[in-house]
Scaffold this active site. Sequence first.
Site, PDB file in Angstrom:
ATOM      1  N   GLN A 116       5.672 -33.566 -16.110  1.00 25.46           N
ATOM      2  CA  GLN A 116       6.132 -34.104 -14.827  1.00 25.46           C
ATOM      3  C   GLN A 116       7.563 -33.664 -14.505  1.00 25.46           C
ATOM      4  O   GLN A 116       7.919 -33.491 -13.343  1.00 25.46           O
ATOM      5  CB  GLN A 116       6.036 -35.638 -14.881  1.00 25.46           C
ATOM      6  CG  GLN A 116       6.007 -36.337 -13.556  1.00 25.46           C
ATOM      7  CD  GLN A 116       4.623 -36.396 -12.930  1.00 25.46           C
ATOM      8  OE1 GLN A 116       3.648 -36.619 -13.625  1.00 25.46           O
ATOM      9  NE2 GLN A 116       4.538 -36.199 -11.637  1.00 25.46           N
ATOM     10  N   LYS A 131       6.216 -41.129 -16.871  1.00 22.96           N
ATOM     11  CA  LYS A 131       4.771 -41.347 -16.893  1.00 22.96           C
ATOM     12  C   LYS A 131       4.529 -42.601 -17.712  1.00 22.96           C
ATOM     13  O   LYS A 131       5.341 -42.946 -18.581  1.00 22.96           O
ATOM     14  CB  LYS A 131       4.075 -40.144 -17.536  1.00 22.96           C
ATOM     15  CG  LYS A 131       2.609 -40.022 -17.215  1.00 22.96           C
ATOM     16  CD  LYS A 131       2.337 -39.321 -15.896  1.00 22.96           C
ATOM     17  CE  LYS A 131       0.867 -39.405 -15.531  1.00 22.96           C
ATOM     18  NZ  LYS A 131       0.524 -38.566 -14.389  1.00 22.96           N
ATOM     19  N   ASP A 171      -3.012 -42.723 -11.747  1.00 19.65           N
ATOM     20  CA  ASP A 171      -3.501 -41.592 -12.539  1.00 19.65           C
ATOM     21  C   ASP A 171      -4.906 -42.015 -12.978  1.00 19.65           C
ATOM     22  O   ASP A 171      -5.513 -42.887 -12.336  1.00 19.65           O
ATOM     23  CB  ASP A 171      -2.568 -41.305 -13.733  1.00 19.65           C
ATOM     24  CG  ASP A 171      -2.859 -39.982 -14.432  1.00 19.65           C
ATOM     25  OD1 ASP A 171      -2.376 -38.937 -13.957  1.00 19.65           O
ATOM     26  OD2 ASP A 171      -3.580 -39.966 -15.444  1.00 19.65           O
TER      27      ASP A 171
HETATM   28  P1  NDP Z   1      -9.773 -40.767 -12.026  1.00 17.80           P
HETATM   29  O1  NDP Z   1      -9.716 -41.897 -12.963  1.00 17.80           O
HETATM   30  O2  NDP Z   1      -9.942 -41.022 -10.580  1.00 17.80           O
HETATM   31  O3  NDP Z   1     -10.971 -39.771 -12.466  1.00 17.80           O
HETATM   32  C1  NDP Z   1     -11.000 -39.199 -13.731  1.00 17.80           C
HETATM   33  C2  NDP Z   1     -12.259 -38.354 -13.858  1.00 17.80           C
HETATM   34  O4  NDP Z   1     -12.164 -37.607 -15.068  1.00 17.80           O
HETATM   35  C3  NDP Z   1     -13.537 -39.181 -13.961  1.00 17.80           C
HETATM   36  O5  NDP Z   1     -14.597 -38.463 -13.405  1.00 17.80           O
HETATM   37  C4  NDP Z   1     -13.698 -39.334 -15.476  1.00 17.80           C
HETATM   38  O6  NDP Z   1     -15.045 -39.540 -15.884  1.00 17.80           O
HETATM   39  C5  NDP Z   1     -13.226 -37.984 -15.948  1.00 17.80           C
HETATM   40  N1  NDP Z   1     -12.692 -38.117 -17.322  1.00 17.80           N
HETATM   41  C6  NDP Z   1     -11.679 -38.926 -17.748  1.00 17.80           C
HETATM   42  N2  NDP Z   1     -11.501 -38.811 -19.067  1.00 17.80           N
HETATM   43  C7  NDP Z   1     -12.404 -37.899 -19.481  1.00 17.80           C
HETATM   44  C8  NDP Z   1     -12.719 -37.344 -20.735  1.00 17.80           C
HETATM   45  N3  NDP Z   1     -12.061 -37.703 -21.849  1.00 17.80           N
HETATM   46  N4  NDP Z   1     -13.699 -36.407 -20.789  1.00 17.80           N
HETATM   47  C9  NDP Z   1     -14.371 -36.024 -19.659  1.00 17.80           C
HETATM   48  N5  NDP Z   1     -14.112 -36.525 -18.445  1.00 17.80           N
HETATM   49  C10 NDP Z   1     -13.152 -37.447 -18.358  1.00 17.80           C
HETATM   50  O7  NDP Z   1      -8.459 -39.895 -12.317  1.00 17.80           O
HETATM   51  P2  NDP Z   1      -7.729 -38.831 -11.364  1.00 17.80           P
HETATM   52  O8  NDP Z   1      -8.738 -38.081 -10.587  1.00 17.80           O
HETATM   53  O9  NDP Z   1      -6.632 -39.521 -10.668  1.00 17.80           O
HETATM   54  O10 NDP Z   1      -7.035 -37.865 -12.446  1.00 17.80           O
HETATM   55  C11 NDP Z   1      -7.723 -36.735 -12.997  1.00 17.80           C
HETATM   56  C12 NDP Z   1      -6.723 -35.770 -13.594  1.00 17.80           C
HETATM   57  O11 NDP Z   1      -5.801 -35.333 -12.575  1.00 17.80           O
HETATM   58  C13 NDP Z   1      -5.851 -36.317 -14.729  1.00 17.80           C
HETATM   59  O12 NDP Z   1      -5.575 -35.289 -15.649  1.00 17.80           O
HETATM   60  C14 NDP Z   1      -4.568 -36.702 -14.010  1.00 17.80           C
HETATM   61  O13 NDP Z   1      -3.459 -36.732 -14.889  1.00 17.80           O
HETATM   62  C15 NDP Z   1      -4.461 -35.562 -13.020  1.00 17.80           C
HETATM   63  N6  NDP Z   1      -3.606 -35.826 -11.871  1.00 17.80           N
HETATM   64  C16 NDP Z   1      -3.864 -36.902 -11.048  1.00 17.80           C
HETATM   65  C17 NDP Z   1      -3.055 -37.125  -9.950  1.00 17.80           C
HETATM   66  C18 NDP Z   1      -3.341 -38.201  -8.965  1.00 17.80           C
HETATM   67  O14 NDP Z   1      -2.690 -38.203  -7.920  1.00 17.80           O
HETATM   68  N7  NDP Z   1      -4.305 -39.086  -9.196  1.00 17.80           N
HETATM   69  C19 NDP Z   1      -1.857 -36.285  -9.698  1.00 17.80           C
HETATM   70  C20 NDP Z   1      -1.749 -35.121 -10.569  1.00 17.80           C
HETATM   71  C21 NDP Z   1      -2.584 -34.949 -11.627  1.00 17.80           C
HETATM   72  P3  NDP Z   1     -15.499 -41.000 -16.413  1.00 17.80           P
HETATM   73  O15 NDP Z   1     -15.574 -41.844 -15.186  1.00 17.80           O
HETATM   74  O16 NDP Z   1     -16.812 -40.767 -17.081  1.00 17.80           O
HETATM   75  O17 NDP Z   1     -14.422 -41.448 -17.369  1.00 17.80           O
END
Ligand code: NDP
Length: 451
Positions: A116, A131, A171
Site C-alpha cells: 500500500q 492495512k 477489503d
Molecule cells: P471480496 O471479499 O469482495 O471477494 C473476495 C473473492 O475472492 C471471493 O470471491 C472469495 O471467494 C475469493 N477468495 C478469497 N480468499 C480466497 C482464497 N483463499 N482462495 C480462493 N479464492 C478466495 O474481496 P475484494 O473483491 O474486495 O478483494 C479481492 C482482492 O482485491 C484482494 O486481494 C484485495 O486485497 C484486493 N483489493 C481490493 C480492493 C477493494 O477496493 N475492495 C482494493 C485493492 C485491492 P469465497 O467467497 O469463496 O471466499
Amino acid sequence: MTPSDVTADLRPIRDRIARRNAGHPACLRVVDEVLDSLAVALPHHPDWREHHLIERICEPERQLIFRVPWTDDDGVVQVNRGFRVQFSSALGPYKGGLRFHPSVTLDTVSFLAFEQVLKNALTGMALGAGKGGADFDPKGRSEAEVMRFCQSFMTELHRHLGASTDVPAGDIGVGEREIGWLFGQYKRITGRTESGVLTGKGLDWGGSHVRKEATGFGLVYFAEAMLAERDRSLDGATCVVSGSGNVALHTIAKLQALGATVVACSDSRGTIHDPDGLDLDRLVEIKEVRRGRASEYVDASRGRAEWLEGATPWHLRCDAAFPCATQNELHGDDARALIENGVVLVAEGANMPCTADAVRALVEAGVAYGPGKAANAGGVATSALEMQQNAGRDAWSFETTDRRLREVMDGVHRRCLEAADELGRPGDLLLGANVAGFRTVARATVALGAV
Ligand code: NDP
C-alpha cells in the site's frame, strides 16, 4: 544484472529486514521484489544510501495487535485477533483497507500495508499507507453476529483512527455493510460525525459514487492503457477473471461494457466456465444480493455453462486474465498454461495474486504484466476522492468521479512507464511501479527529517 545479482547488492539490508520479520514470508516476498527493483535504480539515487532510506521506508511506523471479544447468537463469547499496521505517514494519513478472513495474520497485514505504501504514492494523491483486519470468518455468521464483531473491532481500533490520522476502507470480507457498522460504532463512541474517517461508505451517509466499482473499473482502465501501448484493445477480447467478490464483479462489468467476453470467474471452491460469456445480472443476484456461492450460477437453464469444482480459471483459453481473488492464487504452472493458451495480458486486481515464479514466467514470455500495486490502485484513489468530497461536504456525480478515476489510472500507468523507461527497461511496469512509488516516499521522508 539478474534479479538474484541485484538482491545480492542489497544483501545486508535485506538480512536485517529478514531478521526483524522472521516468520513473515509474505512480507519478505514483497520486500524482496521491491529490493530487486531498487537495486536497479540505486546507482541513480546515491541519496537513498546516504539517508538510509531503504531501511527507514521498509520499517513500519506502528503495528497494532488487539483482542476482539464478541458474543455469538448462542450467547457464547468468541475471541478473535485484530490488526492494524500503520506503515507510513510520509505522504499523508495512513490509508488502506480492513480484511476479515480466517487466514489473516500479522504477516498478511504487513505485506498488504507495505504494498500500500508504494501503491498510494503512485496515485499522487498525498496518501500515507496502512492495512488492517482480523482472523474473523464472516461466512456462516448471522447479520447480528457480524455487526457485533464490527462493533467490538471498532471499540478498540477507534482510538487510533481519524480523518487526518488513519482512514480504513474495505477489503476481503469487508464491504459497505461492514463499513456501515464500523462507522456507526465510531460515531457512537466519539459522539461526532467524522465522515472522512472511513471510506467505502453508502451514498446516503457520506459515500462516493464509483467507490464500490473503483478497483474493478480502475483495473480495466489500467489494462486498456497497457494494451494501447501494444496497439491492441479489449474490444472482442476473451477474458477470464478469478474471484466473484467486489473487485471481480466490477472488473467483469467494465470488461463487458468495453466489448470483451468474460468466460470465467470463481470463488474459493471452484470456477464457473461459461463459454458464451457470463451473465452479470445473475452473478450479482447470487453474490451481492443473496450472498450465495458461485456454483449456484450453473443450472440446466445456463446453456453450455459448467461448474469446475476445485479448479481455477487459469487453464482456460483467453487473451487477458485478471486475478481478482487473493494472494498467491496464480502459480508458475498456471502462468505457463496461460502463455501456452495465447494470453497477451495479465493484470492484477488482487494484491500479490501471482507468485514470483508466475511473474517471472509471464515477463520472460513477453506477456504484458500489470502488478497489483499499480493496476488495482483505483480503489484507494477513489477513496481519496471520497475523502475530498467529505472534506468539502460535496457530492460529485457518477460521471465526474468516474472521469477522475480514469485520469488517476492513466497517471499511475504513465508514472510506471516513465520510471521504467528512465532505467532502460521500457514496458517493465513492475520495476516502474516500485521505483516511481519508492522515489516519491523517499523524497518526502528526507524532507520530513528523521521522524
Ligand atoms: P471480496 O471479499 O469482495 O471477494 C473476495 C473473492 O475472492 C471471493 O470471491 C472469495 O471467494 C475469493 N477468495 C478469497 N480468499 C480466497 C482464497 N483463499 N482462495 C480462493 N479464492 C478466495 O474481496 P475484494 O473483491 O474486495 O478483494 C479481492 C482482492 O482485491 C484482494 O486481494 C484485495 O486485497 C484486493 N483489493 C481490493 C480492493 C477493494 O477496493 N475492495 C482494493 C485493492 C485491492 P469465497 O467467497 O469463496 O471466499
